[in-house]
Design a protein around this motif. Sequence first.
Motif, PDB file in Angstrom:
ATOM      1  N   SER A 198       0.677  -1.028  -0.036  1.00  0.00           N
ATOM      2  CA  SER A 198       0.047   0.014  -0.069  1.00  0.00           C
ATOM      3  C   SER A 198       0.766   1.251  -0.216  1.00  0.00           C
ATOM      4  CB  SER A 198      -0.886  -0.199   1.080  1.00  0.00           C
ATOM      5  OG  SER A 198      -0.104   0.069   2.525  1.00  0.00           O
ATOM      6  N   ILE A 199       2.115   1.126   0.111  1.00  0.00           N
ATOM      7  CA  ILE A 199       2.953   2.500   0.444  1.00  0.00           C
ATOM      8  C   ILE A 199       4.080   2.379  -0.572  1.00  0.00           C
ATOM      9  CG2 ILE A 199       2.325   3.361   2.516  1.00  0.00           C
ATOM     10  CD1 ILE A 199       4.821   2.112   3.954  1.00  0.00           C
ATOM     11  N   GLN A 200       4.137   1.337  -1.658  1.00  0.00           N
ATOM     12  CA  GLN A 200       5.225   1.328  -2.519  1.00  0.00           C
ATOM     13  C   GLN A 200       5.346   2.369  -3.271  1.00  0.00           C
ATOM     14  OE1 GLN A 200       4.594  -2.660  -4.623  1.00  0.00           O
ATOM     15  NE2 GLN A 200       5.385  -3.724  -2.902  1.00  0.00           N
ATOM     16  N   GLY A 201       6.452   2.888  -3.728  1.00  0.00           N
ATOM     17  CA  GLY A 201       6.587   3.880  -4.415  1.00  0.00           C
ATOM     18  C   GLY A 201       7.011   5.319  -4.127  1.00  0.00           C
ATOM     19  N   ASN A 202       7.092   5.013  -2.642  1.00  0.00           N
ATOM     20  CA  ASN A 202       7.543   6.477  -1.911  1.00  0.00           C
ATOM     21  C   ASN A 202       8.943   6.481  -1.439  1.00  0.00           C
ATOM     22  OD1 ASN A 202       4.803   7.629  -1.347  1.00  0.00           O
ATOM     23  ND2 ASN A 202       4.096   5.682  -0.709  1.00  0.00           N
ATOM     24  N   GLY A 203       9.677   5.554  -1.788  1.00  0.00           N
ATOM     25  CA  GLY A 203      11.141   5.723  -1.421  1.00  0.00           C
ATOM     26  C   GLY A 203      11.476   4.596  -0.568  1.00  0.00           C
ATOM     27  N   ILE A 204      10.831   4.172   0.032  1.00  0.00           N
ATOM     28  CA  ILE A 204      11.258   3.146   1.341  1.00  0.00           C
ATOM     29  C   ILE A 204      12.124   1.843   0.702  1.00  0.00           C
ATOM     30  CG2 ILE A 204      10.434   1.505   2.946  1.00  0.00           C
ATOM     31  CD1 ILE A 204       7.919   3.260   3.117  1.00  0.00           C
TER      32      ILE A 204
END
Length: 162
Positions: A86-92
């Motif tokens: 759900s939070i992929q694509g945010n630099g993690i």
Amino acid sequence: ADYEALTGLLHRAYAPLAAMGFRFTATYQSVETTRFRCEGGTCVVAELDGVIVGTVTFYDAGRTEHSEWYDRPEVASFGQFGVEPSIQGNGIGRMLMDEVERLAAESGAKEIACDTAEGATHLIATYERRGYRVVGKVNWGATNYVSVILSKEIGPFSVSDP
């Protein structure tokens, strides 16, 4: 370490690959397997508001094995790499990759390597954008695909931000 949370995260992160038909170990591994794999290296986690949202396990050159490329004494590796869908694509994922590349450089490795399914072309492209290149193939036996091994030269200024 919260191996149950890590196992759940890996199952969720690898679920799209399972839906594509790839039987990655991380799609079905037990809590005990997660613990074993983490304890074999350096497990790095990313947390957001106290919740584990990403992980990767770094293996120094002395712990990298089981293929012609991985058996080289100058090659470190990483595995169990996943980010909460759900939070992929945010630099993690980029931060986790930066960390394993930094660990590899600090360990004195000349290369850092990983592997993925030959048919996971989107993952191969992601690694290639970071400077990784395909150096070989291996059939692990426990999977239903051939893996490509990707490797990147490591030096003091090699960590990238694509």
